[in-house]
Design an enzyme around this catalytic site. Sequence first.
Site, PDB file in Angstrom:
ATOM      1  N   ASN A  89       1.925 -11.540 -18.350  1.00 22.62           N
ATOM      2  CA  ASN A  89       2.788 -10.944 -17.337  1.00 22.62           C
ATOM      3  C   ASN A  89       2.715 -11.672 -16.007  1.00 22.62           C
ATOM      4  O   ASN A  89       3.734 -11.917 -15.365  1.00 22.62           O
ATOM      5  CB  ASN A  89       2.374  -9.482 -17.096  1.00 22.62           C
ATOM      6  CG  ASN A  89       3.108  -8.567 -18.022  1.00 22.62           C
ATOM      7  OD1 ASN A  89       4.298  -8.346 -17.854  1.00 22.62           O
ATOM      8  ND2 ASN A  89       2.416  -8.070 -19.028  1.00 22.62           N
TER       9      ASN A  89
ATOM     10  N   TYR B  83      -7.441 -10.707 -13.273  1.00 20.80           N
ATOM     11  CA  TYR B  83      -6.348 -10.390 -12.343  1.00 20.80           C
ATOM     12  C   TYR B  83      -6.314 -11.407 -11.199  1.00 20.80           C
ATOM     13  O   TYR B  83      -5.275 -12.027 -10.930  1.00 20.80           O
ATOM     14  CB  TYR B  83      -6.526  -8.960 -11.812  1.00 20.80           C
ATOM     15  CG  TYR B  83      -5.569  -8.608 -10.718  1.00 20.80           C
ATOM     16  CD1 TYR B  83      -4.190  -8.659 -10.928  1.00 20.80           C
ATOM     17  CD2 TYR B  83      -6.030  -8.231  -9.456  1.00 20.80           C
ATOM     18  CE1 TYR B  83      -3.305  -8.348  -9.915  1.00 20.80           C
ATOM     19  CE2 TYR B  83      -5.156  -7.904  -8.450  1.00 20.80           C
ATOM     20  CZ  TYR B  83      -3.789  -7.967  -8.671  1.00 20.80           C
ATOM     21  OH  TYR B  83      -2.924  -7.672  -7.670  1.00 20.80           O
TER      22      TYR B  83
ATOM     23  N   TYR C 146       5.441   0.510  -6.575  1.00 22.69           N
ATOM     24  CA  TYR C 146       4.874   1.111  -5.362  1.00 22.69           C
ATOM     25  C   TYR C 146       5.142   0.254  -4.110  1.00 22.69           C
ATOM     26  O   TYR C 146       5.840   0.677  -3.186  1.00 22.69           O
ATOM     27  CB  TYR C 146       3.374   1.314  -5.600  1.00 22.69           C
ATOM     28  CG  TYR C 146       2.558   1.757  -4.423  1.00 22.69           C
ATOM     29  CD1 TYR C 146       3.003   2.750  -3.548  1.00 22.69           C
ATOM     30  CD2 TYR C 146       1.305   1.179  -4.183  1.00 22.69           C
ATOM     31  CE1 TYR C 146       2.218   3.165  -2.482  1.00 22.69           C
ATOM     32  CE2 TYR C 146       0.513   1.588  -3.124  1.00 22.69           C
ATOM     33  CZ  TYR C 146       0.967   2.569  -2.269  1.00 22.69           C
ATOM     34  OH  TYR C 146       0.187   2.971  -1.224  1.00 22.69           O
TER      35      TYR C 146
ATOM     36  N   PHE D 189       7.172  -9.050  -6.830  1.00 24.26           N
ATOM     37  CA  PHE D 189       6.132  -8.014  -6.914  1.00 24.26           C
ATOM     38  C   PHE D 189       5.736  -7.719  -8.356  1.00 24.26           C
ATOM     39  O   PHE D 189       4.652  -7.183  -8.590  1.00 24.26           O
ATOM     40  CB  PHE D 189       6.624  -6.696  -6.290  1.00 24.26           C
ATOM     41  CG  PHE D 189       6.860  -6.757  -4.809  1.00 24.26           C
ATOM     42  CD1 PHE D 189       5.846  -6.474  -3.914  1.00 24.26           C
ATOM     43  CD2 PHE D 189       8.108  -7.088  -4.300  1.00 24.26           C
ATOM     44  CE1 PHE D 189       6.053  -6.515  -2.557  1.00 24.26           C
ATOM     45  CE2 PHE D 189       8.335  -7.139  -2.935  1.00 24.26           C
ATOM     46  CZ  PHE D 189       7.308  -6.851  -2.062  1.00 24.26           C
TER      47      PHE D 189
ATOM     48  N   PHE E 263      -5.098  -6.586   0.703  1.00 24.59           N
ATOM     49  CA  PHE E 263      -6.366  -5.925   0.460  1.00 24.59           C
ATOM     50  C   PHE E 263      -6.011  -4.591  -0.210  1.00 24.59           C
ATOM     51  O   PHE E 263      -5.269  -4.615  -1.180  1.00 24.59           O
ATOM     52  CB  PHE E 263      -7.208  -5.899   1.749  1.00 24.59           C
ATOM     53  CG  PHE E 263      -7.842  -7.255   1.972  1.00 24.59           C
ATOM     54  CD1 PHE E 263      -7.066  -8.391   2.177  1.00 24.59           C
ATOM     55  CD2 PHE E 263      -9.207  -7.426   1.866  1.00 24.59           C
ATOM     56  CE1 PHE E 263      -7.632  -9.664   2.283  1.00 24.59           C
ATOM     57  CE2 PHE E 263      -9.793  -8.693   1.982  1.00 24.59           C
ATOM     58  CZ  PHE E 263      -9.006  -9.799   2.183  1.00 24.59           C
TER      59      PHE E 263
END
Length: 333
Positions: free
Chosen positions: A93, A142, A12, A74, A170
Amino acid sequence: MSSVLVTGGAGYIGSHAVKALQANGTRAVVYDNLSAGHRAAARYASALVEGDIRDTPCLREAMREHHVDAVMHFAAWASVGDSVRDPSGYYNNNVLGALSVLDAMVAERIPHFVFSSTAAVFGNPVRTPIDETHPTAPINAYGETKLAIERALRHYETAYGIRSMALRYFNAAGADPDGELGEDHAPERHLIPRAIDAALGRDTFAIFGDDYDTPDGTCLRDYIHVTDLASAHVLALDALRAGAASARYNLGNGRPTSVKDVVGSVERVLGRKVRAAVAPRRQGDPAVLFASSARITHELGWTPAFEDIDVIVGTASRWRDAHPQGYGDRTAA
Ligand code: UDP
């Protein structure tokens, strides 16, 4: 001619960054295992290498073949809730993967790194807006994985000379204003696409908690347009290439927007009702998160072009309306 390796460039935010790089005259080589990314989203890449970020030899080969002189990283897993359930997957990951990319850079002597970080490094804010001096104290795996890499970057700079920019996003939102790129997650968990689907009658919609200590009882977040995130990456890379010191920047609009504000915006933009039911709070959700992006504005000249929530929702809704199946490349539901 040199190029930038964009890991997760078929995802994305990465795909929007690749489009921005291309518009800036920079060749972008996408490196993606297509587990969550989409081949069609990499349409602005000068090449697409299918590979896993934990495969260091494959990364090195791509770096050599394409004369890479900088990396935008990313590729990562990015769901707070999933990270609580599967920390092993997230550390694998997001930490081992990022270290593999950095180690490939060390081996190939690549000096510049732009890192996708997150507001989740801050945990429950002790003050808002959140600027770069706010303490980091993640409350989920995360956020921990992203902070671990931010910290590693200091040591990789001291030992190996890699300069870096960590951009703490954000709430990334919206879609390419040209309608070519957008958000296509499976399953989709994010607020704006879910509210749009509910307005279109494709899905039901739940508000996760309306008893927070906020003006309307729902969580306040800071929605930043994905194209504005992309432009920040281009500025960060240009700054590194021009010799800027390593930095960490918070990236948001600085406008606290509630879940109910977003629902209201979706109803205005689509002219349809969102049938919403109130559900229990989601685990790991702070009541309020919004940024001060004054530092990146001051130091790199970044300014958002799509601040208004209706404009952000408008771009998301045009994409979602035109692409009910996303990029249409999913083999199984
Ligand atoms: N949210 C919600 N219903 C949904 C999805 C999200 O009420 O179906 C809320 C969520 O609790 C949070 C905000 O919307 O307060 C933004 O959530 P999202 O998952 O989009 O992004 P996050 O804040 O997790 O990065």
